[in-house]
Design an enzyme around this catalytic site. Structure first.
Site, PDB file in Angstrom:
ATOM      1  N   PHE A  23       0.359  -1.466  -0.078  1.00  0.00           N
ATOM      2  CA  PHE A  23      -0.168   0.036  -0.190  1.00  0.00           C
ATOM      3  C   PHE A  23       1.025   1.136   0.313  1.00  0.00           C
ATOM      4  O   PHE A  23       2.113   1.228   0.735  1.00  0.00           O
ATOM      5  CB  PHE A  23      -0.107   0.043   1.483  1.00  0.00           C
ATOM      6  N   THR A  57       0.041  -1.976   5.818  1.00  0.00           N
ATOM      7  CA  THR A  57       0.598  -2.596   6.954  1.00  0.00           C
ATOM      8  C   THR A  57      -0.868  -2.582   7.749  1.00  0.00           C
ATOM      9  O   THR A  57       0.250  -4.072   9.116  1.00  0.00           O
ATOM     10  CB  THR A  57       0.646  -1.041   7.364  1.00  0.00           C
ATOM     11  N   TYR A  58      -1.734  -2.536   8.185  1.00  0.00           N
ATOM     12  CA  TYR A  58      -2.410  -3.553   8.206  1.00  0.00           C
ATOM     13  C   TYR A  58      -1.731  -4.789   8.427  1.00  0.00           C
ATOM     14  O   TYR A  58      -1.604  -5.285   9.627  1.00  0.00           O
ATOM     15  CB  TYR A  58      -3.458  -3.820   8.527  1.00  0.00           C
ATOM     16  N   GLU A  59      -1.199  -5.818   7.472  1.00  0.00           N
ATOM     17  CA  GLU A  59      -0.828  -7.384   7.339  1.00  0.00           C
ATOM     18  C   GLU A  59      -0.037  -7.279   7.697  1.00  0.00           C
ATOM     19  O   GLU A  59       0.317  -8.344   8.524  1.00  0.00           O
ATOM     20  CB  GLU A  59      -0.819  -7.225   6.474  1.00  0.00           C
ATOM     21  N   ALA A  81       3.655   2.650   4.678  1.00  0.00           N
ATOM     22  CA  ALA A  81       3.902   4.667   4.603  1.00  0.00           C
ATOM     23  C   ALA A  81       2.215   4.533   5.677  1.00  0.00           C
ATOM     24  O   ALA A  81       1.108   3.780   4.130  1.00  0.00           O
ATOM     25  CB  ALA A  81       4.195   4.916   3.581  1.00  0.00           C
ATOM     26  N   ILE A  83      -1.046   7.178   5.557  1.00  0.00           N
ATOM     27  CA  ILE A  83      -0.606   8.533   5.746  1.00  0.00           C
ATOM     28  C   ILE A  83      -2.336   8.708   5.233  1.00  0.00           C
ATOM     29  O   ILE A  83      -3.374   8.203   5.271  1.00  0.00           O
ATOM     30  CB  ILE A  83      -0.394   8.745   3.896  1.00  0.00           C
ATOM     31  N   HIS A  89      -9.380   5.914  10.068  1.00  0.00           N
ATOM     32  CA  HIS A  89      -9.047   4.605   9.227  1.00  0.00           C
ATOM     33  C   HIS A  89      -7.017   4.960   9.608  1.00  0.00           C
ATOM     34  O   HIS A  89      -6.877   4.019   9.859  1.00  0.00           O
ATOM     35  CB  HIS A  89      -8.944   4.825   7.853  1.00  0.00           C
ATOM     36  N   ARG A 133      11.041  11.686   3.927  1.00  0.00           N
ATOM     37  CA  ARG A 133      11.282  10.332   4.456  1.00  0.00           C
ATOM     38  C   ARG A 133      11.596   8.639   3.460  1.00  0.00           C
ATOM     39  O   ARG A 133      12.008   8.097   4.434  1.00  0.00           O
ATOM     40  CB  ARG A 133      10.302   9.817   5.764  1.00  0.00           C
TER      41      ARG A 133
HETATM   42  N1  INI Z   1      -2.198   0.480   4.466  1.00  0.00           N
HETATM   43  C1  INI Z   1      -0.959   1.302   4.851  1.00  0.00           C
HETATM   44  O1  INI Z   1      -0.222   0.125   4.795  1.00  0.00           O
HETATM   45  N2  INI Z   1      -0.920   2.195   4.591  1.00  0.00           N
HETATM   46  C2  INI Z   1      -2.500   3.212   4.527  1.00  0.00           C
HETATM   47  O2  INI Z   1      -2.292   4.167   4.584  1.00  0.00           O
HETATM   48  C3  INI Z   1      -3.975   2.690   4.368  1.00  0.00           C
HETATM   49  N3  INI Z   1      -4.822   3.359   4.595  1.00  0.00           N
HETATM   50  O3  INI Z   1      -5.236   4.569   4.385  1.00  0.00           O
HETATM   51  O4  INI Z   1      -5.786   3.416   4.551  1.00  0.00           O
HETATM   52  C4  INI Z   1      -3.543   1.116   3.713  1.00  0.00           C
HETATM   53  N4  INI Z   1      -4.418   0.015   4.208  1.00  0.00           N
HETATM   54  C5  INI Z   1      -4.754  -0.476   4.615  1.00  0.00           C
HETATM   55  C6  INI Z   1      -4.844  -1.792   5.561  1.00  0.00           C
HETATM   56  O5  INI Z   1      -3.329  -1.794   5.435  1.00  0.00           O
HETATM   57  C7  INI Z   1      -4.742  -3.380   5.329  1.00  0.00           C
HETATM   58  O6  INI Z   1      -4.389  -3.510   3.847  1.00  0.00           O
HETATM   59  C8  INI Z   1      -6.300  -3.784   4.727  1.00  0.00           C
HETATM   60  O7  INI Z   1      -7.538  -2.468   6.103  1.00  0.00           O
HETATM   61  C9  INI Z   1      -6.636  -5.209   4.569  1.00  0.00           C
HETATM   62  O8  INI Z   1      -6.614  -5.297   5.647  1.00  0.00           O
END
Ligand code: INI
Length: 167
Positions: A23, A57-59, A81, A83, A89, A133
């Site tokens: 992402f 990043t959630y994963e 990253a 943002i 969220h 950054r």
């Molecule tokens: N994931 C990111 O790595 N950065 C973000 O800014 C972001 N936003 O803003 O939504 C983001 N969302 C996706 C998240 O990490 C998961 O992949 C998704 O929710 C599926 O689980």
């Protein structure tokens, strides 16, 4: 005379993993380039570097946990990253990511052999701050997280040589 324990930046022994979220890939791929470049310039062979990618990043915490549990790596650098947009969220994704990676890092440092996990996840208010950054005005946070990883790997190696614990 006190004994001092510090990590250094001499070529570290062992394998490294880079875990990178796709992402905001135009930022995270720059962080990943900075991480690979830093490892190579500190004497880590290409063959000792594995790059893992996940959707966001959630994963990252789950991926990093899975990667550290292989016990193959002395160091794992995490890159992403987040943002800020107009919704909450950002806070959920950034918060869960930092908490999860922190928990994995804490456990991995205590495991035998230890794995160092460092944090190169950007959390910024704007795209411009993220670009700065990722190799523009404010350095490359992927490279910085990699330097911290090398330093800690070498510190744990030094400590093991003294306390007899398997690195
Ligand atoms: N994931 C990111 O790595 N950065 C973000 O800014 C972001 N936003 O803003 O939504 C983001 N969302 C996706 C998240 O990490 C998961 O992949 C998704 O929710 C599926 O689980």
């Amino acid at each position: 005379m006190p004994r001092y324990f510090d990590g250094d930046f001499l070529p570290p022994k062992g394998r490294f993993a880079i875990c990178v979220a796709r992402f905001n890939g135009f930022i995270t791929e720059e962080l990943a380039k900075g991480a690979v470049d830093t490892l190579v310039r500190h004497g880590v062979a290409d063959a000792d570097i594995d790059v893992y990618r996940c959707p966001g990043t959630y994963e990252l915490p789950g991926l990093v946990r899975r990667v550290t549990e292989t016990r193959q790596y002395v160091g794992v650098v995490t890159l992403g990253a987040v943002i800020r947009g107009g919704t909450p969220h950002f806070d959920y994704v950034a918060g869960e990511c930092a908490k999860g990676i922190g928990a994995v890092a804490f456990e991995a440092a205590a495991a035998t052999p230890a794995t160092t996990v460092t944090f190169g996840v950007l959390t910024t208010d704007t795209v411009e701050q993220a670009i700065d950054r990722a190799g523009v005005k404010a350095g490359n946070k992927g490279a910085e997280a990699t330097l911290a990883c090398i330093e800690m790997v070498n510190l744990y190696a030094k400590m093991s040589a003294t306390d007899g614990r398997k690195a």
